[in-house]
Design a protein around this motif. Structure first.
Motif, mmCIF file in Angstrom:
data_model
loop_
_atom_site.group_PDB
_atom_site.id
_atom_site.type_symbol
_atom_site.label_atom_id
_atom_site.label_comp_id
_atom_site.label_asym_id
_atom_site.label_seq_id
_atom_site.Cartn_x
_atom_site.Cartn_y
_atom_site.Cartn_z
ATOM 1 N N GLN A 169 15.117 -7.757 7.552
ATOM 2 C CA GLN A 169 15.406 -7.834 6.117
ATOM 3 C C GLN A 169 14.230 -8.414 5.338
ATOM 4 O O GLN A 169 13.913 -7.948 4.240
ATOM 5 N N SER A 170 13.560 -9.418 5.894
ATOM 6 C CA SER A 170 12.415 -10.001 5.195
ATOM 7 C C SER A 170 11.253 -9.012 5.130
ATOM 8 O O SER A 170 10.567 -8.901 4.106
ATOM 9 N N SER A 171 11.035 -8.267 6.207
ATOM 10 C CA SER A 171 9.949 -7.286 6.224
ATOM 11 C C SER A 171 10.249 -6.103 5.313
ATOM 12 O O SER A 171 9.334 -5.480 4.773
ATOM 13 N N THR A 172 11.522 -5.790 5.135
ATOM 14 C CA THR A 172 11.898 -4.706 4.224
ATOM 15 C C THR A 172 11.396 -4.996 2.819
ATOM 16 O O THR A 172 10.810 -4.133 2.153
ATOM 17 N N SER A 173 11.596 -6.214 2.363
ATOM 18 C CA SER A 173 11.142 -6.600 1.027
ATOM 19 C C SER A 173 9.622 -6.495 0.917
ATOM 20 O O SER A 173 9.086 -5.992 -0.081
ATOM 21 N N THR A 174 8.920 -6.937 1.958
ATOM 22 C CA THR A 174 7.453 -6.882 1.952
ATOM 23 C C THR A 174 6.953 -5.450 1.859
ATOM 24 O O THR A 174 6.064 -5.124 1.063
ATOM 25 N N LEU A 175 7.523 -4.564 2.671
ATOM 26 C CA LEU A 175 7.067 -3.173 2.701
ATOM 27 C C LEU A 175 7.435 -2.421 1.424
ATOM 28 O O LEU A 175 6.706 -1.517 0.997
ATOM 29 N N GLN A 176 8.545 -2.771 0.804
ATOM 30 C CA GLN A 176 8.898 -2.141 -0.474
ATOM 31 C C GLN A 176 7.849 -2.467 -1.532
ATOM 32 O O GLN A 176 7.443 -1.592 -2.311
ATOM 33 N N GLN A 177 7.387 -3.706 -1.550
ATOM 34 C CA GLN A 177 6.345 -4.101 -2.501
ATOM 35 C C GLN A 177 5.036 -3.373 -2.209
ATOM 36 O O GLN A 177 4.324 -2.947 -3.125
ATOM 37 N N VAL A 178 4.719 -3.212 -0.919
ATOM 38 C CA VAL A 178 3.495 -2.507 -0.537
ATOM 39 C C VAL A 178 3.554 -1.050 -0.990
ATOM 40 O O VAL A 178 2.583 -0.506 -1.531
ATOM 41 N N ALA A 179 4.701 -0.397 -0.779
ATOM 42 C CA ALA A 179 4.844 1.010 -1.168
ATOM 43 C C ALA A 179 4.727 1.177 -2.677
ATOM 44 O O ALA A 179 4.086 2.121 -3.168
ATOM 45 N N ILE A 180 5.342 0.277 -3.427
ATOM 46 C CA ILE A 180 5.261 0.338 -4.893
ATOM 47 C C ILE A 180 3.819 0.154 -5.354
ATOM 48 O O ILE A 180 3.343 0.836 -6.275
ATOM 49 N N LYS A 181 3.095 -0.741 -4.697
ATOM 50 C CA LYS A 181 1.688 -0.961 -5.033
ATOM 51 C C LYS A 181 0.869 0.308 -4.799
ATOM 52 O O LYS A 181 0.017 0.680 -5.615
ATOM 53 N N ASN A 182 1.125 0.994 -3.680
ATOM 54 C CA ASN A 182 0.408 2.240 -3.400
ATOM 55 C C ASN A 182 0.703 3.304 -4.451
ATOM 56 O O ASN A 182 -0.174 4.084 -4.837
ATOM 57 N N GLU A 183 1.961 3.354 -4.906
ATOM 58 C CA GLU A 183 2.342 4.350 -5.912
ATOM 59 C C GLU A 183 1.628 4.102 -7.237
ATOM 60 O O GLU A 183 1.281 5.042 -7.955
ATOM 61 N N LYS A 184 1.389 2.851 -7.554
ATOM 62 C CA LYS A 184 0.705 2.517 -8.802
ATOM 63 C C LYS A 184 -0.799 2.761 -8.706
ATOM 64 O O LYS A 184 -1.469 2.916 -9.727
ATOM 65 N N ASN A 185 -1.320 2.776 -7.475
ATOM 66 C CA ASN A 185 -2.765 2.927 -7.275
ATOM 67 C C ASN A 185 -3.119 4.293 -6.696
ATOM 68 O O ASN A 185 -3.969 4.409 -5.812
ATOM 69 N N LYS A 186 -2.461 5.340 -7.174
ATOM 70 C CA LYS A 186 -2.681 6.674 -6.622
ATOM 71 C C LYS A 186 -4.133 7.122 -6.724
ATOM 72 O O LYS A 186 -4.663 7.797 -5.850
ATOM 73 N N LYS A 187 -4.802 6.757 -7.811
ATOM 74 C CA LYS A 187 -6.171 7.221 -8.028
ATOM 75 C C LYS A 187 -7.211 6.218 -7.542
ATOM 76 O O LYS A 187 -8.409 6.426 -7.713
ATOM 77 N N ALA A 188 -6.752 5.136 -6.950
ATOM 78 C CA ALA A 188 -7.691 4.124 -6.464
ATOM 79 C C ALA A 188 -8.266 4.543 -5.114
ATOM 80 O O ALA A 188 -7.765 5.452 -4.452
ATOM 81 N N TYR A 189 -9.340 3.874 -4.720
ATOM 82 C CA TYR A 189 -9.977 4.182 -3.446
ATOM 83 C C TYR A 189 -9.441 3.307 -2.314
ATOM 84 O O TYR A 189 -9.975 3.314 -1.213
ATOM 85 N N THR A 190 -8.440 2.538 -2.600
ATOM 86 C CA THR A 190 -7.858 1.662 -1.587
ATOM 87 C C THR A 190 -6.397 2.029 -1.369
ATOM 88 O O THR A 190 -5.757 2.633 -2.225
ATOM 89 N N ALA A 191 -5.886 1.655 -0.227
ATOM 90 C CA ALA A 191 -4.475 1.887 0.087
ATOM 91 C C ALA A 191 -4.023 0.871 1.116
ATOM 92 O O ALA A 191 -4.801 0.439 1.968
#
Length: 429
Positions: A169-191
């Motif tokens: 459950q704790s890791s679920t919250s962490t990974l959800q934040q990571v996925a949202i961050k990737n979605e916001k940085n679609k045009k960035a050179y990092t992932a």
């Protein structure tokens, strides 16, 4: 023990340097381990593992001998995958994801791994990775399409060429934040990426079935040791007793898509606990040596995988091996199995269903089996009445059922129809 997977934050070198340019941060990196800690987060998860049989394999594993690294994306945004990706999926969408994997080869080709979001135990109702009729091939009747497990998807019997983890459950919250961050940085050179290191030994060695992997010692066999005992104890040095035998049985293990997470506390371990409680209570009864029937208790292993324990037990009886010394199979009158008694809730009332059957080789045998069955059901009703409570009820199973539900008794019933166990009656709760 929960397995580990690594969620890596992949940055270009210039950004890595910039991120530590603030005063005091550069000095905090004293070694390579310090650098790794700044780049990686260890995420708790429970893996789907690879299992082998004679015809092939089921379960999950990395596709090759190396690690898998891929950016994280939520399933609802993964309609068209253009590169290798780690899919973050809710438990509600999990079956849909695997169904699409089976039907869309282009989609499946770009899945590097799957991370399944965790939920509370109460929210897991309605999720079953087993088949709608578990182990139907062992059913002693023709209705193999009957749905004993209506919510079953059968996904645990398929093979997936990518790693799958159920997150804590704790890791679920962490990974959800990571996925949202990737979605916001679609045009960035990092992932932000997930790194999987779920390489099974059989994958490294190229042993793709149970025969080859056991020969090369790259896997271990399923199952273990079944255990039996008797009340009163059977003296194997004295002449065999002529008392009819009542055999009470339960299973000690279970099968699940995520083996380390779902240990079977509700099913079938609850049956094992109930059987042990009954043995403990009976062992304290005065005059147990004077009982008209011999009580024998058996706990089987490997039942979730083709009833390995019960079939081996019956084979040992046929061979009169030392493992069952003192037991005479022809004296077995009744076999009673305690199954999944951990879940019997219906509007706050615990209802236990008794499934019974006899054997119809002849009218005489059928009469004896029916008599033993009726005695067993009557005993259960008396046990219910003795509790003096309305919170527990015992009911006979619906007559429309095709026969016994998936249980160790299927192995016994198949044996009964072909051997000298012909006068037995069977029942499962």
């Amino acid at each position: 023990m929960a397995a580990k997977l690594l969620c890596a934050f992949l940055l270009v070198i210039t950004q890595l340097r910039l991120s530590f340019s603030a005063p005091g941060e550069v000095n905090s990196l004293q070694s390579v381990p310090d650098l790794e800690k700044s780049m990686y987060i260890v995420v708790d998860g429970y893996p789907c593992v690879r299992l082998l049989n004679l015809s092939g394999q089921i379960g999950c594993s990395n596709p090759g001998p190396g690690k898998v690294v891929a950016p994280i994306i939520r399933f609802k945004f993964a309609n068209k995958l253009v590169r290798s990706s780690t899919i973050l999926v809710s438990l509600d969408e999990f079956n849909s994801l695997l169904l699409r994997v089976s039907n869309d080869s282009n989609f499946a080709r770009n899945i590097a791994g799957v991370l399944v979001e965790s939920r509370t135990q109460n929210e897991l109702e309605g999720f079953s990775p087993d088949k709608k009729f578990p182990q139907a091939e062992f059913a002693p009747y023709a209705s193999k399409n009957y749905q004993w497990n209506p919510t079953g998807s059968g996904i645990m019997w398929n093979s997936y060429n990518f790693p799958v983890f159920l997150l804590s459950q704790s890791s679920t919250s962490t990974l959800q934040q990571v996925a949202i961050k990737n979605e916001k940085n679609k045009k960035a050179y990092t992932a932000d990426v997930a790194e999987f290191d779920l390489v099974m030994q059989t994958t490294k060695a190229g042993t793709r079935d149970s025969e080859s992997c056991l020969k090369e010692a790259t896997c271990l066999p399923l199952g273990g040791y079944s255990v039996w005992s008797a009340l009163p104890p059977i003296n194997i040095l004295s002449p065999e007793s002529s008392k009819p035998i009542i055999l009470a049985i339960a299973s000690m293990d279970s099968a699940s898509f995520f083996r380390d997470k779902s240990l079977g506390a509700d099913s079938p371990i609850s049956g094992l606990i109930s059987l042990m409680a009954a043995v403990d209570a009976l062992s304290r009864v005065d005059g147990v040596n004077d009982l008209a029937k011999q009580l024998v208790f058996v706990v089987f292993t490997g039942e979730a995988w083709g009833y390995l324990g019960s079939r081996r037990f019956l084979l040992e009886l046929d061979q009169r091996s030392d493992a069952v010394n003192g037991l005479n199979k022809s004296l077995i009158e009744t076999v009673m199995e305690i199954g999944s008694v951990g879940k019997g809730f219906d509007q706050g009332v615990k209802t236990f269903f008794a499934h019974t059957t006899g054997v119809k080789h002849s009218s005489l045998v059928d009469l004896k089996a029916s008599s033993a069955t009726n005695e067993s059901v009557t005993a259960l009703q008396l046990a219910q009445d003795s509790l003096k409570t309305e919170s527990i009820k015992i009911s006979t199973a619906n007559a429309s059922n095709p026969g016994l539900p998936p249980s160790s008794l299927m192995a016994f019933l198949r044996k009964i129809k072909a051997s000298s166990l012909a006068e037995s009656s069977l029942g499962v709760i």
